[in-house]
Design a protein around this motif. Sequence first.
Motif, PDB file in Angstrom:
ATOM      1  N   THR A   1       1.029  -1.061   0.105  1.00  0.00           N
ATOM      2  CA  THR A   1       0.188  -0.068  -0.064  1.00  0.00           C
ATOM      3  C   THR A   1       0.691   1.102   0.023  1.00  0.00           C
ATOM      4  O   THR A   1       2.151   1.077   0.138  1.00  0.00           O
ATOM      5  CB  THR A   1      -0.838   0.282   1.397  1.00  0.00           C
ATOM      6  OG1 THR A   1       0.009   0.362   2.518  1.00  0.00           O
ATOM      7  CG2 THR A   1      -1.810  -1.047   1.196  1.00  0.00           C
ATOM      8  N   THR A   2       0.365   2.360  -0.192  1.00  0.00           N
ATOM      9  CA  THR A   2       1.206   3.668  -0.141  1.00  0.00           C
ATOM     10  C   THR A   2       0.481   4.229   1.091  1.00  0.00           C
ATOM     11  O   THR A   2      -0.575   4.092   1.691  1.00  0.00           O
ATOM     12  CB  THR A   2       1.022   4.547  -1.397  1.00  0.00           C
ATOM     13  OG1 THR A   2      -0.308   5.051  -1.128  1.00  0.00           O
ATOM     14  CG2 THR A   2       1.404   3.873  -2.365  1.00  0.00           C
ATOM     15  N   SER A   3       1.329   5.328   1.724  1.00  0.00           N
ATOM     16  CA  SER A   3       0.999   6.116   2.624  1.00  0.00           C
ATOM     17  C   SER A   3      -0.633   6.916   2.406  1.00  0.00           C
ATOM     18  O   SER A   3      -1.467   7.170   3.280  1.00  0.00           O
ATOM     19  CB  SER A   3       1.704   6.990   3.326  1.00  0.00           C
ATOM     20  OG  SER A   3       2.324   7.916   2.351  1.00  0.00           O
ATOM     21  N   PHE A  15      -4.194   9.931  -4.612  1.00  0.00           N
ATOM     22  CA  PHE A  15      -5.146   8.894  -4.240  1.00  0.00           C
ATOM     23  C   PHE A  15      -6.517   9.530  -4.086  1.00  0.00           C
ATOM     24  O   PHE A  15      -6.801  10.501  -3.693  1.00  0.00           O
ATOM     25  CB  PHE A  15      -4.796   8.110  -3.124  1.00  0.00           C
ATOM     26  CG  PHE A  15      -5.767   7.031  -2.816  1.00  0.00           C
ATOM     27  CD1 PHE A  15      -5.337   5.808  -3.189  1.00  0.00           C
ATOM     28  CD2 PHE A  15      -6.613   7.030  -1.695  1.00  0.00           C
ATOM     29  CE1 PHE A  15      -6.412   4.537  -2.677  1.00  0.00           C
ATOM     30  CE2 PHE A  15      -7.574   6.219  -1.243  1.00  0.00           C
ATOM     31  CZ  PHE A  15      -7.336   4.936  -1.758  1.00  0.00           C
ATOM     32  N   SER A  16      -7.476   8.730  -4.632  1.00  0.00           N
ATOM     33  CA  SER A  16      -8.876   9.287  -4.476  1.00  0.00           C
ATOM     34  C   SER A  16      -9.988   8.333  -4.373  1.00  0.00           C
ATOM     35  O   SER A  16      -9.468   7.131  -4.874  1.00  0.00           O
ATOM     36  CB  SER A  16      -9.411  10.072  -5.718  1.00  0.00           C
ATOM     37  OG  SER A  16      -9.210   9.333  -6.819  1.00  0.00           O
ATOM     38  N   TRP A  17     -10.822   8.382  -3.617  1.00  0.00           N
ATOM     39  CA  TRP A  17     -11.925   7.490  -3.407  1.00  0.00           C
ATOM     40  C   TRP A  17     -13.365   8.368  -3.393  1.00  0.00           C
ATOM     41  O   TRP A  17     -13.411   9.521  -3.020  1.00  0.00           O
ATOM     42  CB  TRP A  17     -11.739   6.761  -2.163  1.00  0.00           C
ATOM     43  CG  TRP A  17     -12.700   5.882  -1.579  1.00  0.00           C
ATOM     44  CD1 TRP A  17     -13.052   4.634  -1.851  1.00  0.00           C
ATOM     45  CD2 TRP A  17     -13.736   6.338  -0.822  1.00  0.00           C
ATOM     46  NE1 TRP A  17     -14.268   4.315  -1.073  1.00  0.00           N
ATOM     47  CE2 TRP A  17     -14.881   5.290  -0.549  1.00  0.00           C
ATOM     48  CE3 TRP A  17     -14.410   7.488  -0.187  1.00  0.00           C
ATOM     49  CZ2 TRP A  17     -15.920   5.317   0.148  1.00  0.00           C
ATOM     50  CZ3 TRP A  17     -15.560   7.719   0.449  1.00  0.00           C
ATOM     51  CH2 TRP A  17     -16.177   6.575   0.898  1.00  0.00           C
ATOM     52  N   SER A  18     -14.525   7.505  -3.894  1.00  0.00           N
ATOM     53  CA  SER A  18     -15.735   8.144  -3.689  1.00  0.00           C
ATOM     54  C   SER A  18     -16.820   6.859  -3.387  1.00  0.00           C
ATOM     55  O   SER A  18     -16.393   5.718  -3.749  1.00  0.00           O
ATOM     56  CB  SER A  18     -16.223   8.672  -5.154  1.00  0.00           C
ATOM     57  OG  SER A  18     -15.643   9.644  -5.664  1.00  0.00           O
ATOM     58  N   SER A  19     -17.752   7.506  -2.575  1.00  0.00           N
ATOM     59  CA  SER A  19     -18.737   6.358  -2.231  1.00  0.00           C
ATOM     60  C   SER A  19     -19.558   6.070  -3.567  1.00  0.00           C
ATOM     61  O   SER A  19     -19.478   6.710  -4.298  1.00  0.00           O
ATOM     62  CB  SER A  19     -19.596   6.758  -1.006  1.00  0.00           C
ATOM     63  OG  SER A  19     -20.095   8.025  -1.632  1.00  0.00           O
ATOM     64  N   PRO A  20     -20.013   4.687  -3.365  1.00  0.00           N
ATOM     65  CA  PRO A  20     -20.908   4.260  -4.728  1.00  0.00           C
ATOM     66  C   PRO A  20     -21.950   5.182  -4.971  1.00  0.00           C
ATOM     67  O   PRO A  20     -22.186   5.342  -6.416  1.00  0.00           O
ATOM     68  CB  PRO A  20     -21.623   3.137  -4.091  1.00  0.00           C
ATOM     69  CG  PRO A  20     -20.505   2.291  -3.136  1.00  0.00           C
ATOM     70  CD  PRO A  20     -20.096   3.834  -2.243  1.00  0.00           C
TER      71      PRO A  20
END
Length: 160
Positions: free
Chosen positions: A8-10, A66-71
């Motif tokens: 993983t990355t930080s 790094f990005s993330w979105s909820s469904p």
Amino acid sequence: PIFLFEPTTSLSRMHEMFEFSELLDHAAVCQDPARRVAYVAAFVISAFAHTERVRKPLNPALGETFSWSSPDGAKRFFAEQVSHHPPVGVSRFLAPSWTAGEVVDIKATFSGNSIELKSLGSRSIALMEFDEDYTWNLPCTSVSNLFIGGAFVDHHGEIE
């Protein structure tokens, strides 16, 4: 040695802090100020749920994101490595009723078979309906028995 690292990355580990973000969802609509603070405090403590891992995440390259979105797209997380030496990452979590941010700047001291990590960065939460802002710094973390014995993590100091 390579066995000290995990895949993983930080930046992705910064997102793990929000595993229990539903606590902030509750805080953001809670009318009782004492319960609101309790929800925020529980969220701050919940970030330690993933800290039993003793392997080091990989350092991201300068400018890596790094990005993330909820469904449903209602919650979004963004992180970026803004400095390589020293390594510094910043993140922002956007939810409909609250926002959070983090600056991860760590001073590491290696002592043969252990390492101490002192957090120089800060974390923050804003509950928009109540116009409340919470900020805190993390305590020190020691990882002992890196090479000899069973490695373990110990957090010490105060959350301020």
